[in-house]
Design a protein around this motif. Structure first.
Motif, PDB file in Angstrom:
ATOM      1  N   UNK A   1       0.818  -1.219   0.000  1.00 26.17           N
ATOM      2  CA  UNK A   1       0.000   0.000   0.000  1.00 26.17           C
ATOM      3  C   UNK A   1       0.850   1.268   0.000  1.00 26.17           C
ATOM      4  N   UNK A   2       1.935   1.271   0.750  1.00 25.91           N
ATOM      5  CA  UNK A   2       2.754   2.480   0.815  1.00 25.91           C
ATOM      6  C   UNK A   2       3.496   2.704  -0.498  1.00 25.91           C
ATOM      7  N   UNK A   3       3.974   1.630  -1.124  1.00 24.40           N
ATOM      8  CA  UNK A   3       4.648   1.784  -2.417  1.00 24.40           C
ATOM      9  C   UNK A   3       3.669   2.221  -3.503  1.00 24.40           C
ATOM     10  N   UNK A   4       2.462   1.675  -3.445  1.00 22.02           N
ATOM     11  CA  UNK A   4       1.438   2.078  -4.413  1.00 22.02           C
ATOM     12  C   UNK A   4       1.083   3.552  -4.243  1.00 22.02           C
ATOM     13  N   UNK A   5       1.007   4.018  -3.000  1.00 24.53           N
ATOM     14  CA  UNK A   5       0.704   5.435  -2.745  1.00 24.53           C
ATOM     15  C   UNK A   5       1.834   6.330  -3.233  1.00 24.53           C
ATOM     16  N   UNK A   6       3.062   5.915  -2.999  1.00 22.97           N
ATOM     17  CA  UNK A   6       4.217   6.685  -3.478  1.00 22.97           C
ATOM     18  C   UNK A   6       4.205   6.774  -5.004  1.00 22.97           C
ATOM     19  N   UNK A   7       3.954   5.641  -5.658  1.00 21.20           N
ATOM     20  CA  UNK A   7       3.932   5.612  -7.120  1.00 21.20           C
ATOM     21  C   UNK A   7       2.743   6.396  -7.678  1.00 21.20           C
ATOM     22  N   UNK A   8       1.631   6.376  -6.977  1.00 26.09           N
ATOM     23  CA  UNK A   8       0.434   7.082  -7.442  1.00 26.09           C
ATOM     24  C   UNK A   8       0.742   8.561  -7.684  1.00 26.09           C
ATOM     25  N   UNK A   9       1.408   9.180  -6.725  1.00 25.79           N
ATOM     26  CA  UNK A   9       1.713  10.607  -6.866  1.00 25.79           C
ATOM     27  C   UNK A   9       2.965  10.857  -7.692  1.00 25.79           C
ATOM     28  N   UNK A  10       3.973  10.007  -7.537  1.00 24.88           N
ATOM     29  CA  UNK A  10       5.234  10.210  -8.243  1.00 24.88           C
ATOM     30  C   UNK A  10       5.073  10.054  -9.752  1.00 24.88           C
ATOM     31  N   UNK A  11       4.245   9.117 -10.166  1.00 27.12           N
ATOM     32  CA  UNK A  11       4.071   8.824 -11.585  1.00 27.12           C
ATOM     33  C   UNK A  11       2.798   9.460 -12.127  1.00 27.12           C
ATOM     34  N   UNK A  12       2.402  10.578 -11.537  1.00 28.75           N
ATOM     35  CA  UNK A  12       1.138  11.224 -11.890  1.00 28.75           C
ATOM     36  C   UNK A  12       1.234  12.233 -13.003  1.00 28.75           C
ATOM     37  N   UNK A  13       2.068  11.974 -13.975  1.00 27.93           N
ATOM     38  CA  UNK A  13       2.140  12.767 -15.223  1.00 27.93           C
ATOM     39  C   UNK A  13       2.385  14.259 -15.021  1.00 27.93           C
ATOM     40  N   UNK A  14       3.360  14.603 -14.208  1.00 30.86           N
ATOM     41  CA  UNK A  14       3.736  16.003 -14.053  1.00 30.86           C
ATOM     42  C   UNK A  14       4.585  16.482 -15.227  1.00 30.86           C
TER      43      UNK A  14
END
Length: 303
Positions: free
Chosen positions: A39-52
């Protein structure tokens, strides 16, 4: 805005951005695989890989190349910068801070994973950023890498991003906020991380003190212009254009550059800052064109 001396009109910024965004995206995706607890890795990836836009990593890569280095030399630091930036966005969006429901066109981290996991995912990204840049960087002198680590810590701490956020929170709802206080907020909250993004690449490549000083001047002008444009877009942009809630500054009763200067004067100030930033790099000729074009992009963007 007029072209600064020596800037080629043939430079394809769109292609330049696309190529470097792809390099950064691929590196970030590989940098944070999913492990237990998932869950924590998924949350980190959710924001980090959010197409900025990946502007901060691209600034780092561009300055490294300007100083005679390579993309490979700077890519771990570029990724670390994006991890730190993502942390700041996750925490900034929390109910205790700006309380925003949308970021980059989708729900913010805490709306998906809850506040506790959002805080921890930001913490995880911040700590991992330092490990990643130290362990992954190759072909760089140890003293240069240490300097980048120290400067990045300084840019995030109470001397930088954290300090700017504190004064920002303390200034909400106060009608007597001065231009000086506003300048302090944004040179720390936004400008400090942008400055280390610009100068870190050149430090890694062993750039001269003259170049580091010029890039510092460039970055401070671009950073302030970036924030002025953000303030304008908060008023003139739609939620669809911005990828986040429009009008948040007004709602939070924040003093902004347009509220002090008006929109037209704010635009003029931003354009002047960008012109100054471009001119500072003119002595480096064609090698400076990417950074000069990136400065122009900052004031031309609509989101």
């Amino acid at each position: 805005m007029s072209n600064p001396a020596g800037v080629s009109t043939k430079f394809d910024l769109s292609a330049y951005l696309h190529q470097r965004q792809e390099w950064v995206e691929n590196a970030l995706t590989a940098a944070v695989p999913v492990h237990y607890p998932e869950r924590i890795y998924e949350a980190m990836r959710y924001s980090l890989l959010g197409s900025g836009k990946r502007l901060r990593p691209i600034f780092c890569l561009a300055s490294c190349e300007l100083a005679g280095g390579t993309v490979a030399m700077a890519l771990p630091t570029a990724c670390a910068l994006e991890m730190v930036h993502t942390m700041s966005l996750i925490h900034d969006d929390l109910p205790a801070m700006d309380n925003d429901d949308y970021r980059r066109g989708r729900l913010t981290n805490h709306k998906i994973y809850g506040e506790a996991i959002a805080i921890l995912s930001g913490d995880g990204l911040l700590a991992y950023a330092f490990e990643w840049l130290v362990r992954q960087t190759q072909g760089v002198k140890p003293e240069a890498l240490l300097e980048v680590v120290a400067r990045l810590g300084h840019a995030v701490a109470a001397t930088g991003l954290v300090g700017g956020q504190v004064v920002d929170l303390e200034s909400e709802g106060k009608p007597d906020v001065t231009v000086e206080t506003l300048h302090f907020i944004h040179t720390h909250k936004t400008g400090a991380l942008l400055e280390i993004s610009v100068v870190s690449g050149a430090i890694l490549a062993g750039g001269t003190q003259e170049l580091i000083q010029a890039l510092t001047h460039y970055a401070r002008n671009v950073g302030l212009a970036f924030q002025i444009v953000d303030d304008i877009l908060d008023i003139t942009g739609t939620a669809a254009e911005l990828g986040k809630t429009a009008g948040k500054d007004l709602q939070a009763q924040k003093v902004t550059y347009p509220s002090l200067w008006g929109i037209e004067e704010s635009r003029r100030q931003a354009n002047q800052l960008i012109q100054t930033a471009q001119d500072v790099l003119a002595p480096w000729g064609e090698r400076a064109i990417p950074l000069q074009a990136l400065a122009e992009f900052v004031v031309a963007r609509s989101h």
